[in-house]
Structures are given as C-alpha cells and as structure tokens.
Design an enzyme around this catalytic site. Structure first.
Site, short mmCIF file in Angstrom:
data_model
loop_
_atom_site.label_atom_id
_atom_site.label_comp_id
_atom_site.label_asym_id
_atom_site.label_seq_id
_atom_site.Cartn_x
_atom_site.Cartn_y
_atom_site.Cartn_z
N TYR A 212 -1.32 -10.58 14.86
CA TYR A 212 -1.28 -9.31 13.88
C TYR A 212 -2.27 -8.28 14.33
N LYS B 102 -1.54 -4.54 15.99
CA LYS B 102 -2.41 -3.40 15.22
C LYS B 102 -3.13 -2.38 16.32
N ARG C 237 -14.66 -10.87 3.02
CA ARG C 237 -13.94 -9.71 3.65
C ARG C 237 -14.40 -8.51 2.80
N ALA D 235 4.64 -1.99 8.95
CA ALA D 235 4.23 -2.98 9.91
C ALA D 235 4.44 -4.29 9.55
N GLU D 236 4.41 -5.29 10.23
CA GLU D 236 4.58 -6.56 10.05
C GLU D 236 2.94 -7.01 9.83
N SER D 237 2.45 -7.30 8.52
CA SER D 237 1.27 -7.45 7.90
C SER D 237 0.63 -8.88 7.64
N ASN E 216 -9.62 -5.18 3.16
CA ASN E 216 -8.76 -5.67 2.53
C ASN E 216 -8.37 -5.13 1.18
N PRO F 28 -6.03 -21.28 11.99
CA PRO F 28 -6.34 -20.77 13.63
C PRO F 28 -6.94 -19.60 13.89
N ILE G 101 0.87 -1.10 -0.01
CA ILE G 101 -0.08 -0.04 -0.19
C ILE G 101 0.80 1.30 -0.02
N THR H 144 -6.34 -1.42 10.23
CA THR H 144 -7.27 -2.46 9.80
C THR H 144 -8.58 -2.52 10.31
N ASP H 145 -9.27 -3.32 9.32
CA ASP H 145 -10.60 -3.60 10.05
C ASP H 145 -10.38 -4.90 10.96
N GLU H 146 -9.11 -5.46 10.99
CA GLU H 146 -9.31 -6.74 11.63
C GLU H 146 -9.16 -6.36 13.04
P1 NAD Z 1 3.25 -4.80 3.78
O1 NAD Z 1 3.59 -6.16 4.37
O2 NAD Z 1 3.28 -5.28 1.94
O3 NAD Z 1 4.37 -3.67 3.61
C1 NAD Z 1 4.98 -3.52 4.79
C2 NAD Z 1 6.26 -2.52 4.69
O4 NAD Z 1 6.61 -2.09 6.13
C3 NAD Z 1 7.27 -3.29 4.06
O5 NAD Z 1 7.89 -2.48 3.07
C4 NAD Z 1 8.46 -3.56 5.05
O6 NAD Z 1 9.67 -3.60 4.60
C5 NAD Z 1 8.22 -2.28 6.15
N1 NAD Z 1 8.48 -2.53 7.61
C6 NAD Z 1 8.01 -3.58 8.00
N2 NAD Z 1 8.81 -3.43 9.37
C7 NAD Z 1 9.38 -2.33 9.43
C8 NAD Z 1 10.35 -1.68 10.34
N3 NAD Z 1 10.30 -2.27 11.66
N4 NAD Z 1 10.48 -0.40 10.20
C9 NAD Z 1 10.42 -0.07 9.06
N5 NAD Z 1 9.86 -0.48 7.99
C10 NAD Z 1 9.36 -1.62 8.25
O7 NAD Z 1 1.96 -4.29 4.12
P2 NAD Z 1 0.76 -3.47 3.45
O8 NAD Z 1 -0.20 -4.66 2.96
O9 NAD Z 1 1.32 -2.66 2.40
O10 NAD Z 1 0.15 -2.95 4.62
C11 NAD Z 1 0.74 -1.35 5.13
C12 NAD Z 1 -0.06 -0.86 6.25
O11 NAD Z 1 -1.61 -0.89 5.93
C13 NAD Z 1 -0.06 -2.12 7.46
O12 NAD Z 1 0.23 -1.02 8.64
C14 NAD Z 1 -1.34 -2.59 7.28
O13 NAD Z 1 -1.48 -3.08 8.79
C15 NAD Z 1 -2.20 -1.81 6.91
N6 NAD Z 1 -3.26 -2.32 6.30
C16 NAD Z 1 -3.22 -3.37 5.17
C17 NAD Z 1 -4.23 -3.80 4.63
C18 NAD Z 1 -4.40 -4.68 3.41
O14 NAD Z 1 -5.08 -5.35 3.03
N7 NAD Z 1 -2.87 -5.02 2.81
C19 NAD Z 1 -5.53 -3.26 4.75
C20 NAD Z 1 -5.84 -2.52 5.95
C21 NAD Z 1 -4.59 -1.97 6.42
O1 DAU Z 2 -8.66 -6.74 6.50
C1 DAU Z 2 -7.32 -6.25 6.27
C2 DAU Z 2 -6.30 -7.21 6.48
O2 DAU Z 2 -6.56 -7.74 5.10
C3 DAU Z 2 -4.90 -6.48 6.58
O3 DAU Z 2 -4.89 -5.93 7.77
C4 DAU Z 2 -3.75 -7.48 6.50
O4 DAU Z 2 -2.63 -6.96 6.55
C5 DAU Z 2 -4.00 -8.28 5.20
O5 DAU Z 2 -3.13 -9.17 5.21
C6 DAU Z 2 -5.37 -8.57 5.04
O6 DAU Z 2 -5.61 -9.82 6.02
P1 DAU Z 2 -6.23 -11.11 5.75
O7 DAU Z 2 -5.94 -12.22 6.57
O8 DAU Z 2 -7.81 -10.79 5.41
O9 DAU Z 2 -5.57 -11.47 4.17
P2 DAU Z 2 -5.08 -12.86 3.56
O10 DAU Z 2 -4.84 -12.48 2.23
O11 DAU Z 2 -4.08 -13.52 4.22
O12 DAU Z 2 -6.53 -13.62 3.44
C7 DAU Z 2 -7.68 -13.26 2.99
C8 DAU Z 2 -8.55 -14.45 3.25
O13 DAU Z 2 -8.14 -15.49 2.47
C9 DAU Z 2 -8.69 -14.95 4.43
O14 DAU Z 2 -9.87 -15.33 4.95
C10 DAU Z 2 -7.70 -16.22 4.53
C11 DAU Z 2 -7.84 -16.57 3.29
N1 DAU Z 2 -6.61 -17.43 2.73
C12 DAU Z 2 -5.58 -16.94 2.78
C13 DAU Z 2 -4.44 -17.37 2.21
C14 DAU Z 2 -2.98 -16.59 2.34
C15 DAU Z 2 -6.98 -18.73 1.92
O15 DAU Z 2 -8.01 -19.25 2.07
N2 DAU Z 2 -5.82 -19.25 1.63
C16 DAU Z 2 -4.39 -18.59 1.74
O16 DAU Z 2 -3.70 -19.28 1.10
#
Ligand code: NAD
Ligand code: DAU
Length: 341
Positions: A150, A154, A214, A81-83, A179, A273, A12, A123-125
């Site tokens: 996770y 957050k 989601r 973040a660790e995401s 998501n 889990p 993002i 996040t909505d999580e």
């Molecule tokens: P991502 O895992 O793709 O990217 C995370 C980035 O943070 C990476 O570039 C990583 O190198 C960096 N990072 C990790 N630890 C770090 C540290 N200690 N110091 C500096 N940089 C560090 O994550 P994303 O999916 O782009 O999500 C970004 C943010 O948005 C997160 O805070 C996540 O919780 C939030 N978010 C994600 C989603 C989603 O669907 N992906 C939805 C809602 C909110």
């Molecule tokens: O809701 C926002 C969140 O969306 C963010 O905060 C997180 O950073 C982001 O990773 C995401 O979390 P989810 O757990 O919803 O995303 P993920 O892509 O891991 O999984 C989406 C759905 O798919 C979830 O119900 C788990 C399922 N899934 C996921 C994987 C990786 C599977 O069924 N098979 C898979 O291999």
C-alpha cells in the site's frame, strides 16, 4: 469554483465533501468514485440532493471517463485509493492499478485540461517507520521508505505528482497526513473495528505487542488542513499534516473505558508482516506557512468518534450486512457491484 473530488464515497472524501459544501457556499463539487467495497454513498446521504453536488460512478484509471467528467474543473482533490494495508499484503494488484496507474491517469487528464490546482492526498506511511527517539519525526524532507505494498503504491503516485511539477510545471501539491479518526470510517480499520467489536462484546485483535504508535488526527482537522492547502498552498510543494502520537494499546484502553468494557476483550494476535513501529509528524510548515491548527485533541476526537458510532447503528448495520452496496442501485438505478470491485 468547481471541485473534482475522487474517492468521495470513502471515509475522508465524504467528510471533505460535506465540509466543503458547507464552508464554500458558492462552490460546486463533483464526486467521482468507483464504489469499491470501501465506497459507501450512505456516507453522503445528507448532501445527495444538494444542487451544488453531483456524483458519477467511474474508475480513476479510466482516461476517457476522467476526461469527460473533469472538464471545467478548477481544483482536483485526489483521494481515491485502495487504502488498507492488510489488503495490500494479501493482494497488491488493485493497489498498483488504482494508486499508481489511476494517479498517472488523473495527472495526465488534469494537465491536458489545464487544471489550476491539483491535490495528491497522501499518507505518512510513505516514509516508513521511525526509531523510538521522540525527537525524530517525519517532515516534508523525509525520504520515502515504504514498508507495505500500500505505502509503496502511494509513494509511486506521489513521485509522479512531483515529477509532473518538475517536468511540465503542472501545479500539483502533495499532502502526507497521519492516521485519521472520525465518522464514516469502514470498520476494517483499527479504531472503528475496535468500537464495533467492543459494542458487540467481541474480541479485538491487537497485532504483536500493541505498542506500535501512530500520529492520530480527527478527520475534520485533516479536511480543514486540505482547505488551507487548496486555498493558500504553493504549487510543487509538500505539506505533512500531523496529530498526536498514541500507541494502539493506549487507544484500545481509551475506547474500552469510553464504552464501559473490560480489558478481557483484548486479544493479542500475530503481528502484521512488515508492521511499521512508529509514526510521528513535525507539521510546523503547514502551521507556519498556511496558519492551520488542529481543533481537536486526540481525547476529544476519540470520544466524539465513539459517540458517533454508538449513535449511528443503522449506518453500521448496513455496512455489516453489506446492504450499503445497494444504496447506489436505489439512488441511481444501475446495478451496484458487490465484493472488492
Ligand atoms: P477509503 O478506503 O475509505 O476510501 C477510498 C475511496 O476510493 C472509496 O470510496 C473507493 O470506492 C474509492 N476508490 C477506490 N478505487 C477507486 C478507483 N479505481 N476509482 C475511483 N474510486 C475508487 O480511504 P480513506 O481512508 O478515505 O483515504 C482516502 C485517501 O486518503 C487515500 O488516498 C489514502 O491513501 C489517504 N490517507 C488516508 C488516511 C487514513 O487514516 N485513512 C491517512 C492519510 C492519507
Ligand atoms: O498513517 C496513515 C494511514 O493510516 C493511511 O495511509 C491508511 O490508509 C490507513 O489505513 C492507516 O493505516 P494503518 O495501517 O496505520 O491503519 P490501521 O487502522 O490498519 O491500523 C492502525 C494500527 O492498528 C496499526 O499499527 C495496525 C494495528 N491494528 C490494525 C488492525 C486492523 C491492529 O492491531 N489490529 C487490527 O485488527
């Protein structure tokens, strides 16, 4: 304005930086990223030479580095973040360090430097899961009830942001998005994993019965929502940002259809889990107060994303063979770290 963006080499964050440089031609953006396994500077190859963009490799939990680099910033957008939920189930420690301690360091640093706008991208999580009743949706007043390490990490960061507003009047705003789907997402997450496996003719693991749902949003719509929050959001407030509710099965069928692949690639596997069953979002507040609207339907977002992955085989190849981690070395001349950190 000078924006200090953390985690800009991730999914993002990189889409946000590309958008901001184009939509705000007078602003400068500093990207701070540790480049963990999830950080990929190839996500920003097209802006790397932009004079209004700078990159620094640093850890958000490193107070001295944050103080040095954040000086002079008008706006902080904290994505880093660790995401990934599955990784947090295997080992919560990096999540606590980055998402909790890192956020505390970010808040303290931004407060000491007098930053005027601080966005905690969450996040909505954090709200846990919803019952099947379609009338029930998350909103700004939903209580936190995180299910995974996770989500708990957050939630802790978000609580800190609110506490800094209440205690110190620090102008933090927290956003909770659903998501995201779009380009440059690391293929450990469900949609890019499904696309990558389907393209390779490999089985796609579906957790449990695949009927978890989601709230899906195109990353560009999330980024535009963040723009609205930065420009017009009120300090101390929360904004939830939503999309369209879809089950994992719905999504998988759509991806397989778009790629001309059959259902034989679907493989039902053991459930995650603590797997949350349902997320849905009522985002009336950001629509009414800030005038934000998503531009993409879910079908358009998915189609665009599948086409992007098909058209970016080199990016994908570098992710799959881990050579993306050498990009930093090539660009900046220091040793890139492989593995999780
Ligand atoms: P991502 O895992 O793709 O990217 C995370 C980035 O943070 C990476 O570039 C990583 O190198 C960096 N990072 C990790 N630890 C770090 C540290 N200690 N110091 C500096 N940089 C560090 O994550 P994303 O999916 O782009 O999500 C970004 C943010 O948005 C997160 O805070 C996540 O919780 C939030 N978010 C994600 C989603 C989603 O669907 N992906 C939805 C809602 C909110
Ligand atoms: O809701 C926002 C969140 O969306 C963010 O905060 C997180 O950073 C982001 O990773 C995401 O979390 P989810 O757990 O919803 O995303 P993920 O892509 O891991 O999984 C989406 C759905 O798919 C979830 O119900 C788990 C399922 N899934 C996921 C994987 C990786 C599977 O069924 N098979 C898979 O291999």
């Amino acid at each position: 304005m000078k924006l200090f963006v953390t985690g800009g080499a991730g999914f993002i964050g990189s889409n946000f930086i590309r958008y901001w440089l184009s939509a705000h031609p007078d602003d400068v953006v500093m990207n701070i990223d540790l480049l963990t396994y999830a950080g990929n500077l190839e996500n920003l190859h097209d802006v790397a030479q932009n004079p209004r963009y700078a990159f620094v490799r640093a850890d958000v939990a490193d107070a001295s580095a944050m103080k040095t680099h954040m000086a002079g910033a008008d706006v902080v957008v904290h994505f880093a973040a660790e995401s990934h939920v599955d990784r947090s189930i295997m080992d919560a420690a990096p999540f606590m360090r980055t998402n909790v301690l890192g956020t505390q360091v970010m808040l303290d640093t931004a407060r000491s430097l007098g930053v005027q706008t601080y966005i905690q991208v969450s996040t909505d999580e954090v709200f846990g899961d919803l019952p099947p009743d379609p009338q029930k949706k998350f909103s700004e007043v939903s209580p936190f009830a995180p299910s995974s390490p996770y989500a708990a990490s957050k939630a802790a960061g978000d609580h800190l942001a609110h506490a800094y507003f209440r205690t110190y009047g620090f102008p933090a705003i927290v956003t909770h998005c659903g998501n995201n789907v779009g380009p440059y997402q690391f293929p450990e997450k469900f949609i890019p994993l499904a696309i990558v496996n389907a393209l390779a003719g490999k089985k796609i693991p579906v957790y449990g019965d695949g009927l978890q749902s989601r709230s899906w949003i195109h990353v560009d719509d999330h980024v535009r929502a963040l723009d609205a929050v930065i420009m017009r959001g009120r300090a101390g407030e929360t904004y939830v940002i939503g999309g369209e509710e879809k089950t994992n099965r719905d999504i998988l069928h759509a991806i397989l259809r778009l790629l001309g692949k059959g259902d034989d690639l679907i493989s039902f596997v053991e459930d995650r889990p603590g797997h949350d069953r349902r997320y849905a979002i009522n985002d009336e507040k950001i629509r009414n107060e800030l005038g934000w609207r998503p531009q993409y339907s879910h079908a358009e977002a998915l189609e665009k994303t599948v086409a992007w992955y098909r058209g970016h085989s080199k990016w994908l190849q570098h992710v799959m063979d881990a050579s993306y981690q050498e990009y930093y070395t090539r660009q900046y001349g220091a040793r890139a770290v492989a593995g999780n950190r």
